[in-house]
Scaffold this motif. Structure first.
Motif, PDB file in Angstrom:
ATOM      1  N   ARG A   1      57.475 -12.184   6.865  1.00  0.00           N
ATOM      2  CA  ARG A   1      58.448 -11.189   7.297  1.00  0.00           C
ATOM      3  C   ARG A   1      57.838  -9.797   7.389  1.00  0.00           C
ATOM      4  NH1 ARG A   1      63.791 -12.333   6.163  1.00  0.00           N
ATOM      5  NH2 ARG A   1      64.190 -10.364   7.276  1.00  0.00           N
ATOM      6  N   LEU A   2      56.953  -9.479   6.469  1.00  0.00           N
ATOM      7  CA  LEU A   2      56.429  -8.108   6.381  1.00  0.00           C
ATOM      8  C   LEU A   2      55.166  -7.895   7.202  1.00  0.00           C
ATOM      9  CD1 LEU A   2      56.878  -7.504   2.531  1.00  0.00           C
ATOM     10  CD2 LEU A   2      58.288  -6.590   4.379  1.00  0.00           C
ATOM     11  N   ALA A   3      54.430  -8.975   7.463  1.00  0.00           N
ATOM     12  CA  ALA A   3      53.130  -8.835   8.126  1.00  0.00           C
ATOM     13  C   ALA A   3      53.202  -8.103   9.468  1.00  0.00           C
ATOM     14  CB  ALA A   3      52.491 -10.216   8.299  1.00  0.00           C
ATOM     15  N   PRO A   4      54.166  -8.435  10.362  1.00  0.00           N
ATOM     16  CA  PRO A   4      54.185  -7.715  11.647  1.00  0.00           C
ATOM     17  C   PRO A   4      54.345  -6.201  11.479  1.00  0.00           C
ATOM     18  CG  PRO A   4      55.558  -9.690  11.750  1.00  0.00           C
ATOM     19  CD  PRO A   4      55.186  -9.503  10.321  1.00  0.00           C
ATOM     20  N   TRP A   5      55.194  -5.790  10.550  1.00  0.00           N
ATOM     21  CA  TRP A   5      55.383  -4.363  10.309  1.00  0.00           C
ATOM     22  C   TRP A   5      54.098  -3.722   9.780  1.00  0.00           C
ATOM     23  CZ3 TRP A   5      59.928  -1.351  10.701  1.00  0.00           C
ATOM     24  CH2 TRP A   5      61.065  -2.056  11.092  1.00  0.00           C
ATOM     25  N   LEU A   6      53.500  -4.364   8.776  1.00  0.00           N
ATOM     26  CA  LEU A   6      52.313  -3.788   8.152  1.00  0.00           C
ATOM     27  C   LEU A   6      51.135  -3.762   9.114  1.00  0.00           C
ATOM     28  CD1 LEU A   6      52.632  -5.455   4.638  1.00  0.00           C
ATOM     29  CD2 LEU A   6      53.035  -3.057   5.207  1.00  0.00           C
ATOM     30  N   LEU A   7      50.963  -4.832   9.864  1.00  0.00           N
ATOM     31  CA  LEU A   7      49.876  -4.854  10.839  1.00  0.00           C
ATOM     32  C   LEU A   7      50.097  -3.813  11.922  1.00  0.00           C
ATOM     33  CD1 LEU A   7      49.287  -8.702  11.215  1.00  0.00           C
ATOM     34  CD2 LEU A   7      47.826  -7.040  10.033  1.00  0.00           C
ATOM     35  N   GLY A   8      51.351  -3.622  12.319  1.00  0.00           N
ATOM     36  CA  GLY A   8      51.650  -2.593  13.301  1.00  0.00           C
ATOM     37  C   GLY A   8      51.317  -1.210  12.784  1.00  0.00           C
ATOM     38  N   MET A   9      51.655  -0.940  11.513  1.00  0.00           N
ATOM     39  CA  MET A   9      51.332   0.357  10.926  1.00  0.00           C
ATOM     40  C   MET A   9      49.828   0.573  10.839  1.00  0.00           C
ATOM     41  SD  MET A   9      54.147   0.907   7.883  1.00  0.00           S
ATOM     42  CE  MET A   9      53.439   2.513   7.488  1.00  0.00           C
TER      43      MET A   9
ATOM     44  N   LEU B   1      47.024  12.231  21.680  1.00  0.00           N
ATOM     45  CA  LEU B   1      47.414  10.837  21.471  1.00  0.00           C
ATOM     46  C   LEU B   1      47.581  10.478  20.006  1.00  0.00           C
ATOM     47  CD1 LEU B   1      45.235   9.084  24.214  1.00  0.00           C
ATOM     48  CD2 LEU B   1      47.677   9.625  24.278  1.00  0.00           C
ATOM     49  N   THR B   2      47.083  11.301  19.092  1.00  0.00           N
ATOM     50  CA  THR B   2      47.311  11.014  17.672  1.00  0.00           C
ATOM     51  C   THR B   2      48.781  11.190  17.298  1.00  0.00           C
ATOM     52  OG1 THR B   2      46.855  13.286  16.936  1.00  0.00           O
ATOM     53  CG2 THR B   2      44.981  11.781  17.090  1.00  0.00           C
ATOM     54  N   ARG B   3      49.553  11.777  18.217  1.00  0.00           N
ATOM     55  CA  ARG B   3      50.983  11.959  17.922  1.00  0.00           C
ATOM     56  C   ARG B   3      51.748  10.641  17.923  1.00  0.00           C
ATOM     57  NH1 ARG B   3      51.189  17.421  21.588  1.00  0.00           N
ATOM     58  NH2 ARG B   3      50.531  18.872  19.943  1.00  0.00           N
ATOM     59  N   LEU B   4      51.073   9.560  18.276  1.00  0.00           N
ATOM     60  CA  LEU B   4      51.666   8.243  18.048  1.00  0.00           C
ATOM     61  C   LEU B   4      52.044   8.107  16.578  1.00  0.00           C
ATOM     62  CD1 LEU B   4      52.381   5.376  19.073  1.00  0.00           C
ATOM     63  CD2 LEU B   4      50.006   4.725  18.636  1.00  0.00           C
ATOM     64  N   GLY B   5      51.341   8.829  15.715  1.00  0.00           N
ATOM     65  CA  GLY B   5      51.631   8.821  14.281  1.00  0.00           C
ATOM     66  C   GLY B   5      53.012   9.344  13.933  1.00  0.00           C
ATOM     67  N   PHE B   6      53.698   9.991  14.888  1.00  0.00           N
ATOM     68  CA  PHE B   6      55.065  10.428  14.631  1.00  0.00           C
ATOM     69  C   PHE B   6      56.012   9.247  14.433  1.00  0.00           C
ATOM     70  CE2 PHE B   6      53.755  14.631  15.667  1.00  0.00           C
ATOM     71  CZ  PHE B   6      54.772  15.498  15.292  1.00  0.00           C
ATOM     72  N   LEU B   7      55.583   8.047  14.798  1.00  0.00           N
ATOM     73  CA  LEU B   7      56.418   6.861  14.612  1.00  0.00           C
ATOM     74  C   LEU B   7      56.216   6.226  13.234  1.00  0.00           C
ATOM     75  CD1 LEU B   7      56.013   5.111  18.091  1.00  0.00           C
ATOM     76  CD2 LEU B   7      57.526   6.983  17.434  1.00  0.00           C
ATOM     77  N   LEU B   8      55.203   6.654  12.501  1.00  0.00           N
ATOM     78  CA  LEU B   8      54.889   6.011  11.226  1.00  0.00           C
ATOM     79  C   LEU B   8      55.903   6.289  10.119  1.00  0.00           C
ATOM     80  CD1 LEU B   8      50.991   6.350  11.062  1.00  0.00           C
ATOM     81  CD2 LEU B   8      52.348   4.270  11.364  1.00  0.00           C
ATOM     82  N   PRO B   9      56.502   7.491  10.017  1.00  0.00           N
ATOM     83  CA  PRO B   9      57.501   7.668   8.954  1.00  0.00           C
ATOM     84  C   PRO B   9      58.639   6.664   9.034  1.00  0.00           C
ATOM     85  CG  PRO B   9      56.836   9.804   9.803  1.00  0.00           C
ATOM     86  CD  PRO B   9      56.212   8.763  10.694  1.00  0.00           C
ATOM     87  N   LEU B  10      59.182   6.436  10.228  1.00  0.00           N
ATOM     88  CA  LEU B  10      60.264   5.460  10.368  1.00  0.00           C
ATOM     89  C   LEU B  10      59.765   4.057  10.070  1.00  0.00           C
ATOM     90  CD1 LEU B  10      63.157   4.798  11.082  1.00  0.00           C
ATOM     91  CD2 LEU B  10      62.483   4.691  13.492  1.00  0.00           C
ATOM     92  N   ALA B  11      58.561   3.737  10.508  1.00  0.00           N
ATOM     93  CA  ALA B  11      58.008   2.406  10.232  1.00  0.00           C
ATOM     94  C   ALA B  11      57.858   2.177   8.736  1.00  0.00           C
ATOM     95  CB  ALA B  11      56.662   2.244  10.933  1.00  0.00           C
ATOM     96  N   SER B  12      57.413   3.204   8.007  1.00  0.00           N
ATOM     97  CA  SER B  12      57.232   3.048   6.560  1.00  0.00           C
ATOM     98  C   SER B  12      58.576   2.834   5.870  1.00  0.00           C
ATOM     99  CB  SER B  12      56.512   4.263   5.979  1.00  0.00           C
ATOM    100  OG  SER B  12      57.324   5.415   6.031  1.00  0.00           O
TER     101      SER B  12
END
Length: 568
Positions: free
Chosen positions: A300-308, A337-348
């Motif tokens: 369940r968690l692997a897709p999220w963690l691998l995506g992060m 392009l490092t602003r892709l990192g703006f999606l990481l807070p929600l992912a975490s």
């Protein structure tokens, strides 16, 4: 009291220090008070909020900064700065952004990530933790508004969307920054539509595709000057075309891995920098206690963690790759392009919530402790909140001035009054330069500065400005690279001060040898230098001492110098 009410009460308590301190609140300085807050204030002051004509300028910045170099007039933050003083507008904007962020995350958690009556408390705690993260609230809902957008897209995808879901999609671009998240959110939504189409879910693909098109269309409307300049007719050549990543980005495997690790463990400070420790502990707890065993939890968690991890690695190395092709693909200068990192807070938070969901009911105490840990981490890493607690306790952090001390309006009013008598004219009749402090301070006090910190301004102005500071750049290779290969901070540098733009009133700093090209300064319209450091030998810079100004409530001791040569 219901959990959501408790979360809202918690947010009110979070905002109490700001309400008590008012203009004496600490407001993040770096890339915020020294940059972003002046923009909406000046757009309203010069009445060009909705004036997108090529001829429209902000006359108090850089001899007339094109209005279209600044943010859109459709952004609600700009409207708030038209209704309130800058500090009040900032605090109202922050309260609204955090409130909407809390409600959006609550809705996403209750309807998707943490449903069920037994998880209301966890959802409320996580929603409060989300709303109190250390964000740049001046960017509006760029980060905190993502949960509401995600929920709306998921509801539309399933065919359960209502008119308000479409409204949420259309509203997000209005109060967010396209250059920070627009391309990445649009790309993710388009990817989801293609995934559904590939798996035969044509209706779902069409609905998500329509939502993607709506998001993009509203972004085009809101950011019309940006898109027009990029795709139709360029109003001015931006200084960003000379951004040289080969000179500014650390290279090599080690540098990339360090950057990737930072994105994964802490995040980037513009997008919200907080330690992901609670998330990691929640993952471990899920692997240890999930009813289906660790393998089921891992699936369940692997897709999220691998995506992060993939996003973090991309952000850690992408600038090194862009540096190799930057001259062949000039459009890359427009977007980081490092602003892709703006999606990481929600992912975490997604990983944290899903891990909590996998825990059995008997582990409710552990789940509550993990939520509390995330809330504590966010609060303790929120510099605005912690510094304001110190302000209230009478123990402010050294060299972290509050808004009133930083802007120092009474101090600069004294300078303004003195110079009006000396020049016989208002601040608009002369131009100033700032040394040892950000020009935004002078701009917020209605002075007209030749220097400024801007994400985009005409390349021609950068070339006009460089001769003024060429002597100082020649003394310091690091400053020379900082200006020539980047130059967002088009400042009056001193190699003795380096990149210290917070020179305090005490102890007095003295610059022994400052190489200013006074003739070039005067040719560009400059007359006065405002310096937070004393110049030991102003005559060597073609200047003469005029007066110095202090105020017990100001962070600065300002020394005013005037061009010594004849005035045109």
């Amino acid at each position: 009291m219901r959990p959501l009410s408790l979360a809202l009460l918690g947010l009110c308590l979070f905002l109490v220090p700001f309400l008590l301190l008012r203009s004496h609140s600490f407001i993040t300085i770096h890339d915020n008070l020294d940059t972003e807050i002046g923009s909406p204030y000046l757009l309203n002051k010069f009445r060009v909020v909705f004036d997108y004509r090529p001829a429209a300028v902000i006359p108090s910045i850089m001899n007339g900064l094109p209005r279209n170099a600044l943010r859109s007039g459709l952004n609600p933050t700009v409207w708030l700065f038209g209704a309130f003083s800058p500090w009040a507008a900032y605090l109202v904007n922050q309260a609204l952004v955090r409130l909407l962020g809390l409600l959006g995350m609550w809705a996403l958690l209750r309807r998707r990530w943490l449903p069920g009556p037994r998880r209301r408390g966890l959802a409320a705690g996580l929603a409060l933790a989300w709303a109190t993260l250390p964000i740049y609230s001046i960017y509006g809902l760029t980060v905190l508004g993502q949960p509401a957008l995600l929920l709306a897209v998921l509801r539309l995808r399933e065919g359960r969307g209502r008119w308000w879901d479409w409204l949420l999609v259309a509203s997000f671009p209005v109060w967010s920054f396209f250059v920070f998240v627009g391309p990445f959110l649009g790309g993710a939504m388009a990817g989801l539509a293609l995934y559904d189409a590939w798996h035969g879910q044509r209706a779902a693909a069409l609905r998500v595709g329509a939502a993607t098109a709506l998001l993009g269309l509203v972004y085009v409307v809101v950011e019309w000057p940006l898109f027009y300049s990029l795709l139709v007719a360029q109003q001015f050549v931006s200084h960003r075309v000379e951004h040289d990543l080969l000179r500014t980005v650390p290279r090599g495997l080690g540098a990339g891995l360090r950057s990737a690790t930072n994105f994964l463990v802490l995040g980037q400070y513009h997008s919200s920098q907080f330690f992901r420790g609670a998330m990691a502990l929640a993952v471990l707890a899920a692997l240890a206690w999930a009813p289906g065993g660790w393998r089921a939890a891992a699936r369940r968690l692997a897709p999220w963690l691998l995506g992060m991890v993939a996003v973090a690695v991309f952000c850690g190395f992408v600038l090194q790759g862009v540096a190799l092709v930057q001259h062949r693909l000039p459009l890359l200068h427009a977007f980081n392009l490092t602003r892709l990192g703006f999606l990481l807070p929600l992912a975490s938070f997604g990983v944290l919530a899903l891990s909590l969901r996998l825990l059995p009911p008997r582990r409710h105490v552990a789940a509550g402790l993990l939520v509390a840990a995330q809330l504590a981490i966010g609060l303790l890493m929120n510099a605005e909140w912690t510094n304001n607690l110190r302000e209230l306790a009478g123990r402010p952090k050294k060299h972290q001035p509050n808004y009133a001390a930083y802007v120092a309006k009474p101090l600069f009013d004294s300078i303004k009054t003195y110079l009006s008598k000396r020049t016989g004219g208002p601040p608009s009749s002369y131009r100033v330069g700032c040394l040892g402090f950000a020009p935004a301070v002078a701009q917020l006090n209605d002075f007209y500065t030749l220097d400024s910190n801007q994400n985009s301004y005409p390349l021609s102005y950068k070339h006009q400005f460089r001769p003024l500071i060429a002597g100082e750049l020649a003394k310091d290779a690091a400053l020379r690279t900082y200006f020539d290969a980047w130059a967002n901070r088009c400042f009056f540098f001193s190699h003795e001060l380096g990149r210290d733009f917070l020179v305090p009133a005490t102890p007095v700093r003295t610059v022994q040898d400052w190489a200013l090209d006074a003739a070039a300064f005067q040719h560009l319209g400059g007359r006065f230098i405002f310096s937070a450091a004393r110049l030991a030998h102003p005559a060597r810079s073609g200047l003469r001492f005029v007066a110095d100004f202090t105020n017990p409530d100001a962070y600065w001791h300002i020394y005013v110098y005037e061009v010594a040569g004849p005035l045109r």
